[in-house]
Write a protein that holds these residues in place. Structure first.
Motif, PDB file in Angstrom:
ATOM      1  N   PHE A   2      44.026  -7.344   4.817  1.00  0.00           N
ATOM      2  CA  PHE A   2      44.586  -6.090   4.332  1.00  0.00           C
ATOM      3  C   PHE A   2      46.022  -5.947   4.825  1.00  0.00           C
ATOM      4  CE2 PHE A   2      40.013  -5.530   5.013  1.00  0.00           C
ATOM      5  CZ  PHE A   2      39.632  -5.313   3.703  1.00  0.00           C
ATOM      6  N   ARG A   3      46.816  -5.224   4.044  1.00  0.00           N
ATOM      7  CA  ARG A   3      48.230  -5.059   4.367  1.00  0.00           C
ATOM      8  C   ARG A   3      48.381  -4.334   5.710  1.00  0.00           C
ATOM      9  NH1 ARG A   3      51.892  -0.997   3.370  1.00  0.00           N
ATOM     10  NH2 ARG A   3      50.366   0.152   2.112  1.00  0.00           N
ATOM     11  N   LEU A   4      49.270  -4.895   6.553  1.00  0.00           N
ATOM     12  CA  LEU A   4      49.540  -4.265   7.847  1.00  0.00           C
ATOM     13  C   LEU A   4      50.495  -3.098   7.660  1.00  0.00           C
ATOM     14  CD1 LEU A   4      49.992  -7.392  10.165  1.00  0.00           C
ATOM     15  CD2 LEU A   4      47.930  -6.052   9.747  1.00  0.00           C
ATOM     16  N   THR A   5      50.276  -2.040   8.439  1.00  0.00           N
ATOM     17  CA  THR A   5      51.164  -0.869   8.386  1.00  0.00           C
ATOM     18  C   THR A   5      52.066  -0.785   9.596  1.00  0.00           C
ATOM     19  OG1 THR A   5      49.430   0.464   9.409  1.00  0.00           O
ATOM     20  CG2 THR A   5      49.545   0.431   6.983  1.00  0.00           C
ATOM     21  N   THR A   6      51.658  -1.357  10.718  1.00  0.00           N
ATOM     22  CA  THR A   6      52.510  -1.316  11.896  1.00  0.00           C
ATOM     23  C   THR A   6      52.123  -2.424  12.864  1.00  0.00           C
ATOM     24  OG1 THR A   6      53.385   0.096  13.669  1.00  0.00           O
ATOM     25  CG2 THR A   6      51.029   0.273  13.198  1.00  0.00           C
TER      26      THR A   6
END
Length: 316
Positions: A2-6
């Motif tokens: 899943f796309r990382l946010t931080t």
């Protein structure tokens, strides 16, 4: 997945990476184990290096008139002035001295102390091809372009073990059979008899690029310029061809189990052989080939192959 946010980078107090993603997951990642550490950079090519195991000291030479040493306890030190052409290193068996030698007639002997100053010995070899320490009393054996094999009981006293009418390239002492072997520039190999007279065990022919013993066995291994590997038993002087490649032999290494061998060819190809016995005359050997542009290869006791490659990579 899943796309990382931080991402939170590691700090000295908290040496981990923390990541968060769009699904709400928070993960903590340990840092990768570091494989290498730069301890010295003198911005020029190193020629040779050895490790003095008792003091955990690295000794390295360049074409500059100084020697670089490093130990975890003492850090980096530079020894000099040093004869810049003496680029090869021989370690004393007692661990408190080393020698540098090369294309000149002289040998430098360095004590491993903080205020090291060399003792220079003139050998009259013309050029020194090899220096090997013997025993714990500081005695050593030298060979050179003049064809003489000398044993030194001190820095100013020697006896002639053998004299040849051609340069000596290398020599090897086999402890199991107490045999001294000498390789001359015409490709011949000689053994020294009890009377000191050289006895031919291999006539002149293809140049020998590698001459090494196989652990604490009576066997020696020859790597030839025609790509052939030969094994010789120094008890009865039987020999057989173990391997034949299409390039000159560049490097040979044995693992400490005395059953694994790596053969590096001049084109960088590595052939790894595993024998089912330490008796190389009777063993069956299984081979595998690695195309990795290798220059030198080492085999660890737990089955790791380490290769220094001509493309600048170190491969495991």
């Amino acid at each position: 997945r899943f796309r990382l946010t931080t991402l939170s980078p590691p700090t000295r107090e908290y040496p981990f990476v923390i990541s968060a993603d769009v699904r709400g997951a928070l993960r903590v990642w340990p840092l990768p184990r570091r494989l290498a550490k730069v301890v010295a950079d003198i911005h020029t090519r190193y020629v040779s290096a050895v490790v003095q195991k008792t003091t955990d000291t690295i000794i390295a030479t360049t074409f500059k008139p100084e020697i670089t040493t490093y130990s975890p306890a003492g850090g980096v030190r530079y020894l000099g002035p040093h004869i810049s052409n003496d680029n090869y290193i021989a370690l004393g068996n007692s661990g408190d001295i080393f020698a540098t030698y090369g294309a000149r007639d002289s040998i430098e002997f360095w004590p491993l102390t903080p205020d090291s100053k060399p003792h220079v010995v003139a050998t009259h070899h013309g050029a020194v091809s090899q220096v090997t320490f013997v025993g714990q009393a500081g005695e050593f054996v030298t060979s050179g372009r003049d064809g003489n094999l000398l044993r030194w009981s001190s820095l100013d006293k020697y006896t002639v073990l053998a004299a040849f009418n051609k340069p000596i390239l290398k020599f090897l002492f086999i402890a199991v059979t107490s045999t001294m072997l000498v390789n001359t520039s015409d490709g011949a190999i000689w053994r020294l008899s009890n009377t000191g007279q050289p006895v031919s065990i291999r006539s002149a022919g293809h140049q020998i690029s590698q001459l090494t013993e196989i652990g604490d066995t009576p066997y020696i291994c020859l790597g030839l310029a025609n790509g052939e590997i030969q094994i010789i038993n120094t008890e009865n002087w039987e020999e057989f061809a173990l391997f034949h490649g299409h390039q000159a032999i560049r490097d040979i290494a044995f693992a400490s189990n005395r059953r694994d061998i790596s053969i590096t060819m001049s084109d960088g190809t590595v052939h790894i052989g595993h024998a089912d016995s330490t008796d190389w005359f009777q063993a069956k050997v299984v081979w595998k080939t690695l195309d990795i542009l290798a220059r030198r290869v080492s085999l660890t006791p737990d089955g790791i192959i380490i290769a220094i490659c001509t493309d600048g990579m170190v491969r495991f």
